[in-house]
Design a protein around this motif. Structure first.
Motif: not given
Length: 182
Positions: A121-125
Motif C-alpha cells: 500500500s505504501e508503494q502505491n501511495g
C-alpha cells in the motif's frame, strides 16, 4: 457454574490482552537515510561499523514487547542473532535507521501478511506507517502494562491454585478413565 464463569473471565482477559498489543493505526513518520550495513561474504553475515547501527543502539526487547507483542519478543529473546541479521539486512535494503528497521521487523514477525499489505500500500501511495513508534504513546504504554500485569497475575494464580488444589490432576485422571487408558 464456577468453571463456566472462570472460563468466561479467562477468555475475556485473553482477548483484551491480545488487543492491547495490536499496533496502532495512527502513527506516521518519515525517516532519514543513514549509512547502510554491508554483507560480509567471508562470514556470510550482515555487519556494520557505525555505533548507531549496532545491536543495542535502538530499543531493547521490552520495546519490542510494547510495539508488537509477545510473538516478536520471544523471537528476539530466543534467536537474537537471526533477529539482528534480519534488522541489518532490512536497513541495508531499505536504507533506513536501526529503530525503523527494528519496528518493521517486529511488525513483520507479529503478522507478516498485514506488514506486507502495508508495504505494498505504501508503494502505491498510501501513508507510511511508523512501526518504530507504534504503541508508544503514554496512554497506550500504561494500558498495555496494566493488561499485561493483570493477565500474567491471573494465569499465574490459575496455575498455582490448580496445582495446590490438585484440580488439574483430578481432571487429568478423570479424562484418562473416560478414554479407557487408566
Amino acid at each position: 457454574m464456577t468453571r463456566t464463569i472462570l472460563s468466561s473471565i479467562f477468555v475475556a482477559a485473553l482477548i483484551g490482552y491480545c488487543s492491547a498489543f495490536a499496533p496502532s493505526q495512527s502513527s506516521v513518520r518519515e525517516t532519514s537515510l543513514s549509512m547502510a550495513p554491508r554483507f560480509d561474504k567471508t562470514s556470510e553475515k550482515w555487519i556494520t561499523d557505525v555505533p548507531e547501527e549496532m545491536e543495542g543502539s535502538s530499543y531493547g526487547p521490552i520495546g519490542t514487547l510494547y510495539r508488537a507483542g509477545p510473538k516478536p519478543f520471544f523471537t528476539r529473546i530466543f534467536n537474537p542473532d537471526t533477529y539482528d541479521q534480519a534488522v541489518l539486512k532490512y536497513m541495508a535494503q531499505d536504507g533506513c535507521d536501526r529503530k525503523e528497521a527494528q519496528g518493521n521487523m517486529d511488525a513483520f514477525l507479529e503478522n507478516p501478511q498485514d506488514w506486507g499489505f502495508q508495504k505494498v500500500s505504501e508503494q502505491n501511495g498510501a501513508y507510511k506507517k511508523d512501526y518504530a513508534n507504534a504503541n508508544m504513546e503514554p496512554k497506550q504504554v500504561i494500558l498495555t502494562t496494566v493488561w499485561g500485569v493483570g493477565v500474567v497475575y491471573f494465569l499465574a494464580s490459575l496455575v498455582y491454585n490448580g496445582v495446590q488444589d490438585q484440580a488439574l490432576v483430578g481432571s487429568f485422571h478423570r479424562t484418562m478413565e473416560l478414554l479407557g487408558m487408566e
